[in-house]
Motif scaffolding. Structure first.
Motif, PDB file in Angstrom:
ATOM      1  N   LEU A 295     -14.016  -1.446  -7.787  1.00  0.00           N
ATOM      2  CA  LEU A 295     -12.795  -1.876  -7.102  1.00  0.00           C
ATOM      3  C   LEU A 295     -11.776  -0.752  -6.934  1.00  0.00           C
ATOM      4  CD1 LEU A 295     -12.240  -5.308  -8.902  1.00  0.00           C
ATOM      5  CD2 LEU A 295     -13.025  -4.969  -6.560  1.00  0.00           C
ATOM      6  N   GLY A 296     -12.019   0.397  -7.548  1.00  0.00           N
ATOM      7  CA  GLY A 296     -11.018   1.456  -7.558  1.00  0.00           C
ATOM      8  C   GLY A 296     -10.600   1.919  -6.181  1.00  0.00           C
ATOM      9  N   LEU A 297     -11.561   2.255  -5.316  1.00  0.00           N
ATOM     10  CA  LEU A 297     -11.224   2.748  -3.985  1.00  0.00           C
ATOM     11  C   LEU A 297     -10.671   1.637  -3.102  1.00  0.00           C
ATOM     12  CD1 LEU A 297     -14.141   5.247  -3.228  1.00  0.00           C
ATOM     13  CD2 LEU A 297     -11.832   5.725  -4.054  1.00  0.00           C
ATOM     14  N   ALA A 298     -11.123   0.414  -3.308  1.00  0.00           N
ATOM     15  CA  ALA A 298     -10.575  -0.716  -2.547  1.00  0.00           C
ATOM     16  C   ALA A 298      -9.090  -0.901  -2.872  1.00  0.00           C
ATOM     17  CB  ALA A 298     -11.355  -1.995  -2.855  1.00  0.00           C
ATOM     18  N   ILE A 299      -8.741  -0.782  -4.144  1.00  0.00           N
ATOM     19  CA  ILE A 299      -7.333  -0.886  -4.549  1.00  0.00           C
ATOM     20  C   ILE A 299      -6.540   0.274  -3.963  1.00  0.00           C
ATOM     21  CG2 ILE A 299      -5.794  -0.695  -6.542  1.00  0.00           C
ATOM     22  CD1 ILE A 299      -7.863  -2.319  -8.120  1.00  0.00           C
ATOM     23  N   ALA A 300      -7.116   1.482  -3.974  1.00  0.00           N
ATOM     24  CA  ALA A 300      -6.417   2.644  -3.421  1.00  0.00           C
ATOM     25  C   ALA A 300      -6.102   2.439  -1.946  1.00  0.00           C
ATOM     26  CB  ALA A 300      -7.269   3.894  -3.614  1.00  0.00           C
ATOM     27  N   ARG A 301      -7.077   1.958  -1.190  1.00  0.00           N
ATOM     28  CA  ARG A 301      -6.830   1.772   0.242  1.00  0.00           C
ATOM     29  C   ARG A 301      -5.771   0.715   0.489  1.00  0.00           C
ATOM     30  NH1 ARG A 301     -11.159  -0.338   4.676  1.00  0.00           N
ATOM     31  NH2 ARG A 301     -10.856  -2.256   3.513  1.00  0.00           N
ATOM     32  N   ARG A 302      -5.840  -0.415  -0.215  1.00  0.00           N
ATOM     33  CA  ARG A 302      -4.867  -1.472  -0.003  1.00  0.00           C
ATOM     34  C   ARG A 302      -3.465  -1.019  -0.420  1.00  0.00           C
ATOM     35  NH1 ARG A 302      -9.627  -3.982  -0.092  1.00  0.00           N
ATOM     36  NH2 ARG A 302      -9.872  -6.130   0.665  1.00  0.00           N
ATOM     37  N   ALA A 303      -3.369  -0.243  -1.498  1.00  0.00           N
ATOM     38  CA  ALA A 303      -2.062   0.252  -1.928  1.00  0.00           C
ATOM     39  C   ALA A 303      -1.469   1.205  -0.898  1.00  0.00           C
ATOM     40  CB  ALA A 303      -2.192   0.949  -3.281  1.00  0.00           C
ATOM     41  N   MET A 304      -2.297   2.052  -0.314  1.00  0.00           N
ATOM     42  CA  MET A 304      -1.796   2.968   0.711  1.00  0.00           C
ATOM     43  C   MET A 304      -1.378   2.218   1.974  1.00  0.00           C
ATOM     44  SD  MET A 304      -1.789   5.904  -0.703  1.00  0.00           S
ATOM     45  CE  MET A 304      -1.560   7.009   0.680  1.00  0.00           C
ATOM     46  N   LEU A 305      -2.177   1.247   2.381  1.00  0.00           N
ATOM     47  CA  LEU A 305      -1.821   0.457   3.562  1.00  0.00           C
ATOM     48  C   LEU A 305      -0.513  -0.301   3.349  1.00  0.00           C
ATOM     49  CD1 LEU A 305      -5.306  -0.999   4.618  1.00  0.00           C
ATOM     50  CD2 LEU A 305      -4.000   0.798   5.759  1.00  0.00           C
ATOM     51  N   LEU A 306      -0.301  -0.795   2.132  1.00  0.00           N
ATOM     52  CA  LEU A 306       0.925  -1.518   1.812  1.00  0.00           C
ATOM     53  C   LEU A 306       2.150  -0.639   2.018  1.00  0.00           C
ATOM     54  CD1 LEU A 306       2.196  -4.133   0.627  1.00  0.00           C
ATOM     55  CD2 LEU A 306       1.930  -3.096  -1.627  1.00  0.00           C
ATOM     56  N   HIS A 307       1.996   0.661   1.824  1.00  0.00           N
ATOM     57  CA  HIS A 307       3.122   1.590   1.980  1.00  0.00           C
ATOM     58  C   HIS A 307       3.086   2.329   3.318  1.00  0.00           C
ATOM     59  CE1 HIS A 307       3.014   0.941  -2.407  1.00  0.00           C
ATOM     60  NE2 HIS A 307       4.301   1.121  -2.336  1.00  0.00           N
ATOM     61  N   GLY A 308       2.302   1.822   4.255  1.00  0.00           N
ATOM     62  CA  GLY A 308       2.249   2.430   5.582  1.00  0.00           C
ATOM     63  C   GLY A 308       1.390   3.670   5.649  1.00  0.00           C
ATOM     64  N   GLY A 309       0.600   3.934   4.614  1.00  0.00           N
ATOM     65  CA  GLY A 309      -0.227   5.123   4.577  1.00  0.00           C
ATOM     66  C   GLY A 309      -1.679   4.848   4.926  1.00  0.00           C
TER      67      GLY A 309
END
Length: 331
Positions: A295-309
């Motif tokens: 789940l690590g990379l999935a969390i990373a992508r969602r966290a970046m998308l949440l901040h517009g990244g």
């Protein structure tokens, strides 16, 4: 209608000019000054055209209503576009918008079903090992120390998996309830790199961070931390002993964007999976022996998308993987 207006205009003209209306043809039925037969013919034609026009407008609306009823019943594969018969008007545009919405909802529903299946599988594996360890402990108390260590290990794995699932759920649910604060992302990266390098040296790996200055944003600090930490630790896990993980952070776009690259010399991934590795529980063939929740990379992508990244992966020349994280400053 046009005939009625024409007759009315002619009658008004004759009345105003004082002329008498010409006599009607012999034998033609009249209704006042209006000939009955032409009047009925025109009225019938107008009614027929009106009915056809109403049918033309109402038919696609009935199709839309039918599609919405089916969709409400859970038939997410319902599409209404093929029933529009080549129309090119606003109603057809509405039908295509409905189809796009339906396709997206069906895709999300399928992804949720797949996620639930994966979650049940990931939970079942440590639970099965826990049950096996308890059974062996009951059969042979002499193995108590080894079995207790196994039980503790599987309990830690379950705890980690549940924590990752909760984080993923918070990200999918949106930022409500997650506090924001001012953070210096460069400073945060330095802290992550120091911890990762300390762990890496125990397995003959090194981690080097090239970053300077400061990049202060208002963000959900814990989620941003998890995004960078997960990517860096993922590179660390897959790097062979004696290799070097390179983390480079550069401020771009006049101070409005932080672009961070994490490069490793691991086995990399097939080119066709560069997007899939950011989906939950995706594992590359041959990586089964590497510990992790998936789940690590999935969390990373969602966290970046949440901040517009954004976050994306590319293959590194000479072997390995390059993960690029772009984090903007948002008002």
């Amino acid at each position: 209608m046009s005939m009625v207006l024409a007759i009315s205009a002619m009658t008004g003209y004759l009345y105003l000019t004082g002329h008498e209306a010409p006599p009607p043809p012999e034998g033609m039925p009249m209704w006042g000054p209006v000939p009955v037969v032409p009047f009925l013919a025109v009225t019938g034609a107008v009614l027929l055209i009106s009915l056809l026009f109403a049918w033309y407008l109402s038919r696609p609306l009935r199709h839309l209503s039918w599609a919405m009823d089916r969709f409400a019943e859970g038939r997410l594969d319902t599409r209404v576009g093929p029933l529009m018969s080549g129309r090119r008007d606003e109603i057809a545009d509405l039908a295509h918008d409905f189809d796009r919405m339906a396709a997206r909802i069906e895709q999300l529903a399928q992804a949720n079903r797949a996620l639930m299946h994966d979650i049940s599988h990931e939970l079942r594996s440590p639970l099965t090992r826990l049950q096996a360890a308890i059974g062996l402990l009951q059969q042979d108390p002499a193995q108590a120390v080894a079995m207790i260590e196994r039980i503790m290990l599987e309990s830690e794995r379950l705890d980690m998996l549940i924590e990752e699932l909760l984080t993923l759920h918070r990200l999918d649910a949106g930022p409500n309830g997650v506090p924001q604060q001012r953070i210096d992302v460069i400073e945060l990266l330095q802290a992550i790199a120091d911890d990762a390098d300390f762990e890496a040296r125990a397995s003959q790996r090194t981690l080097c961070l090239d970053a300077s200055g400061s990049f202060v944003i208002v963000a959900h600090g814990e989620l941003v931390y998890r995004a960078f930490e997960n990517v860096i630790r993922n590179a660390l896990k897959f790097s062979p002993p004696g290799s070097r993980i390179e983390v480079d952070a550069r401020i771009a776009e006049g101070g409005r964007m932080l672009v961070t690259t994490v490069q490793d010399r691991g086995p990399g991934v097939p080119a066709g999976m560069l997007q899939a590795i950011f989906e939950p529980f995706t594992r590359v063939e041959g990586s089964e022996s590497v510990s992790g929740t998936g789940l690590g990379l999935a969390i990373a992508r969602r966290a970046m998308l949440l901040h517009g990244g954004t976050v994306e992966a590319t293959l590194r020349e000479g072997g390995g993987l390059v993960v690029t994280l772009a984090l903007p400053v948002r008002n």
